[in-house]
Structure formats: C-alpha cells, structure tokens
Design an enzyme around this catalytic site. Structure first.
Site, PDB file in Angstrom:
ATOM      1  N   LYS A 124     -11.056  -4.144  -4.500  1.00  0.00           N
ATOM      2  CA  LYS A 124     -12.049  -3.305  -4.180  1.00  0.00           C
ATOM      3  C   LYS A 124     -11.426  -1.341  -5.663  1.00  0.00           C
ATOM      4  CE  LYS A 124     -13.982  -3.084   0.217  1.00  0.00           C
ATOM      5  NZ  LYS A 124     -13.183  -3.102   2.175  1.00  0.00           N
ATOM      6  N   LYS A 133      -5.335  -9.661  -7.415  1.00  0.00           N
ATOM      7  CA  LYS A 133      -6.338 -10.393  -5.796  1.00  0.00           C
ATOM      8  C   LYS A 133      -7.199  -9.312  -6.514  1.00  0.00           C
ATOM      9  CE  LYS A 133      -6.248  -8.687  -2.129  1.00  0.00           C
ATOM     10  NZ  LYS A 133      -6.881  -7.763  -0.207  1.00  0.00           N
ATOM     11  N   LYS A 183       1.016  -0.983   0.035  1.00  0.00           N
ATOM     12  CA  LYS A 183       0.200  -0.006   0.214  1.00  0.00           C
ATOM     13  C   LYS A 183       0.637   1.168   0.187  1.00  0.00           C
ATOM     14  CE  LYS A 183      -4.233  -1.117   2.131  1.00  0.00           C
ATOM     15  NZ  LYS A 183      -5.636  -1.029   2.991  1.00  0.00           N
TER      16      LYS A 183
HETATM   17  P1  AMP Z   1     -10.928  -5.961   2.987  1.00  0.00           P
HETATM   18  O1  AMP Z   1     -12.040  -5.090   1.822  1.00  0.00           O
HETATM   19  O2  AMP Z   1      -9.489  -5.696   2.190  1.00  0.00           O
HETATM   20  O3  AMP Z   1     -11.212  -4.792   3.712  1.00  0.00           O
HETATM   21  O4  AMP Z   1     -11.309  -7.508   2.942  1.00  0.00           O
HETATM   22  C1  AMP Z   1     -12.285  -7.787   3.462  1.00  0.00           C
HETATM   23  C2  AMP Z   1     -12.132  -8.694   3.735  1.00  0.00           C
HETATM   24  O5  AMP Z   1     -12.602 -10.079   2.822  1.00  0.00           O
HETATM   25  C3  AMP Z   1     -10.747  -9.995   4.031  1.00  0.00           C
HETATM   26  O6  AMP Z   1     -11.408 -10.964   4.951  1.00  0.00           O
HETATM   27  C4  AMP Z   1     -10.275  -9.995   3.338  1.00  0.00           C
HETATM   28  O7  AMP Z   1      -8.897 -11.213   3.625  1.00  0.00           O
HETATM   29  C5  AMP Z   1     -10.865 -10.841   2.345  1.00  0.00           C
HETATM   30  N1  AMP Z   1     -11.559 -10.154   0.757  1.00  0.00           N
HETATM   31  C6  AMP Z   1     -10.517  -8.667   0.470  1.00  0.00           C
HETATM   32  N2  AMP Z   1     -10.421  -9.662  -1.421  1.00  0.00           N
HETATM   33  C7  AMP Z   1     -10.382 -11.079  -0.809  1.00  0.00           C
HETATM   34  C8  AMP Z   1     -10.619 -12.029  -2.383  1.00  0.00           C
HETATM   35  N3  AMP Z   1     -10.224 -11.402  -3.368  1.00  0.00           N
HETATM   36  N4  AMP Z   1     -10.265 -13.164  -2.323  1.00  0.00           N
HETATM   37  C9  AMP Z   1     -10.608 -13.561  -1.475  1.00  0.00           C
HETATM   38  N5  AMP Z   1     -10.559 -12.950   0.279  1.00  0.00           N
HETATM   39  C10 AMP Z   1     -10.650 -11.659   0.394  1.00  0.00           C
END
Ligand code: AMP
Ligand code: TRP
Length: 339
Positions: free
Chosen positions: A204, A201, A118
C-alpha cells in the site's frame, strides 16, 4: 494440569492505512472468505490503532477504515456470519496489550523485522507504539483465544511472537489459559511482489502506484498495470524450476494461479513457453474479471457510510461479548482486584 482444548476460531486483521492491494486480496481477504465458507467462526478486525503507529491524517483514517470494511464485504465476507469491526471500538484490545507489554521482553521486540523496516535508519525517532505494535497484535489474537490466524508471509514473525507471549504468560502464571496460535500461510500468493520490482513486496505504501493493483482500480487501470509490469525478455520457462531465478515471471505466474484457483504447476502446464506478449493479456483479462467487480461493489457500499458504521458497531458489540470475559479472566490470573 489438564490441557485445555480450545475450539477453533479464526482471527485476522488489516490496517486501514490506505489502498487495499491485490496482495491484501490474495494473501488475506480471499482466503478469509474461503474460511467463512468452510463454516469456521471468524473474526476480522480493521486495526486502526495499529495504523496510527505511523502518522495518519484523521479524516483519511476514518475513510480508510470504512473503505477497508467495504473491501471485506466486497471480497465475500458476510457481516452476519463473520464478525467485522474496528479495533478502537473494543477497548479490551489495548487493556490486554498492556499486560502483554509486561510479558514480552525488549530483546524479542528488537528482533522484529517489520519494526526495523518501518523505523528505517532513524529508529530513535520512531513512535513507542511502532515498537510495541506486535504486543498489541498478540492482544488482538489472544483476547479471542483465536487458534488460527490467516496472514501473508510477512506476518509470520509476529505470529511467532504471539506464540512466545502466550507460552510465557501460561508459564509465568502457571496456567493453561492462552492457546498457542497457528499461523495459516498457504496458497500461491502468500507474498505478492511489486509489479515494478520482483524482489519487493507489493505494498500500500509504495510511492509508485504502478507497482500495485489497488482494489479500487477500474478495469482499464488494472489492464494497463499488468501490460506495463516489469518482465525479462525471455518467454515463460517450460516448467516450475525455470521460474526459480526469474522473480518477475514467477510473481505473475503466482498471481495467475491464485486468481484462477489453480496450482502453479497447473498454470505452468498451460502457459509454459508462452511469450509475455501472450501471457500478459490473459493475466490482464483474468485480473479484470476477478478484481473489477470488487472495486464496483466497494464504491457502491461506500455510498452509504452510515450503513458501514452500523456494521462496524454491531461487529464491535459481538466481538466485545467474546473479548470481555477473556480479559476479565486474564486480570484475575494476574491478580487485579475487582476483576
Ligand atoms: P497490511 O496491509 O500490512 O495490514 O496487511 C494485511 C494482510 O495482507 C496481512 O495478512 C498481510 O500479510 C497481507 N499482505 C499484505 N501485503 C501482501 C502481499 N504483498 N502479499 C501477500 N499478502 C500480503
Ligand atoms: N500486523 C498485521 C499487518 O500489518 C495486521 C494485524 C494486526 C493483524 N493485528 C492482527 C493480523 C492480528 C492478524 C492478526 O498485516
């Protein structure tokens, strides 16, 4: 000293930093709903304080926090059975985080790959909050003595750091106070990849909207994104081993497996050898079937933001009832007068 046995408690968090994706759904939300249905006491947090470690427009942040809460509910989380709240409404998180800032070592933080990703090339210009992010995450988890944390693969290193902080705190103060939390990373979709690049990955924050399925996408958009997903020209291989060197094909099969609650082997038994011209429409139908109702329910819930605010305030009150005594005890252990 006797080993304290901690009762099982699930905690997890998601940042309200924009579009919820299919990755969030399969890696996190869907599995949260399953834990709740297994009757485990569960606490879920919209981590708005984590979100501001990088710049967030204030009006958008408030909206994203409400939309995230709507996403939790639309994915099957029941605010009466699970606790849903936003992090900034429970000040114990930041109070605990300060203690953990003093437990964690600079060297530990410098190894965090999410910070390196990041912060990019210009780490000197990253916020101090972005660097301290994992200590706040440890505080989120440990202020509830959470024993299990369901997350996607990308959060594994942060959970390991949480364990290191718990162990060091217990050692430094000669107590057996914090549990050593287990990450729960399971299923076919712990790492959902971008639809444009099987080595990245699904995120968002990817500039290309075609790279992800958003939980707010309508049926046509979902179908179009799957139709246009990058693939190679070969048909699907006959078995799992054949997916090894084909990241895009593997990703679509994983998504199919997770959406249909099957193992990858089961999906391959049915789909192996099919050309993408046959497999993609089946996947598109399945995705529309599972995701479009969530999107519809989210927009329905978003029509009453005051109700969402009530749900978050009520969740915060219940969360605080658990967090406050654990923080107080921590302060006592550390030697703070008045705790
Ligand atoms: P975040 O959007 O980064 O706050 O992620 C929130 C949750 O979603 C966390 O448990 C991440 O590990 C999961 N997560 C985010 N992106 C992915 C992805 N591409 N595949 C699987 N899990 C994800
Ligand atoms: N760091 C997590 C992410 O980006 C979000 C998060 C914050 C979290 N606090 C947490 C996840 C506590 C699990 C438990 O996905």
């Amino acid at each position: 000293m006797s080993e304290v046995v901690h009762t099982p408690r699930v905690f997890s968090g998601i940042q309200p930093s924009g579009n919820l994706t299919l990755g969030n759904y399969l890696g996190a939300l869907k599995r949260f709903a399953q834990a709740q249905d297994n009757g485990i006491s569960s606490i879920y947090c919209m981590v708005d304080l984590h979100a501001i470690t990088v710049w967030q427009d204030p009006a958008k942040l408030a909206n994203a926090t409400r939309e995230l809460c709507a996403g939790f509910i639309a994915s099957g989380l029941d605010p009466a059975r699970s606790i849903l709240f936003n992090q900034s409404q429970v000040p114990e998180h930041t109070q605990m985080a300060w203690v953990f800032n003093c437990v964690a070592r600079m060297g530990w933080m410098q190894r965090m790959t999410q910070f390196k990703d990041k912060a990019g090339k210009n780490a000197q210009n990253a916020s101090l909050g972005l660097f301290a992010y994992p200590a706040l995450m440890a505080a989120d988890i440990l202020t509830y003595h959470a024993t299990h944390v369901p997350v996607g693969e990308d959060q594994k290193q942060h959970i390991e750091l949480t364990r290191d902080i718990a162990i060091k705190f217990n050692n430094d103060y000669g107590v057996d106070f914090f549990p050593v939390t287990a990450p729960v990373i399971e299923g076919a979709a712990t790492r959902v990849m971008s639809l444009r690049d099987g080595s990245k990955k699904m995120s968002k924050s990817d500039p290309s909207d075609m790279s992800r399925i958003n939980l707010t996408d309508d049926a046509d958009t979902i179908a179009k994104k799957i139709r246009k997903a990058k693939t190679d020209p070969e048909p699907l291989p006959e078995d799992i081993d054949g997916l090894e060197a084909r990241p895009e094909a593997r990703n679509l099969v994983n998504i199919y497996a997770a959406l249909s609650d099957q193992s990858v082997a089961q999906v391959m038994a049915e789909m192996g050898g099919k050309p993408f011209s046959e497999f993609k429409p089946l996947l598109a139908d399945l995705a529309v079937d599972k995701i479009a109702p969530i999107s519809t329910e989210m927009s329905r819930l978003m029509q009453d933001p005051a109700e969402i605010d009530r749900i978050l305030a009520n969740g915060a009150e219940r969360a605080r009832a658990i967090a406050a005594p654990i923080l107080k005890e921590t302060y006592k252990i550390v030697g703070m007068v008045g705790a």
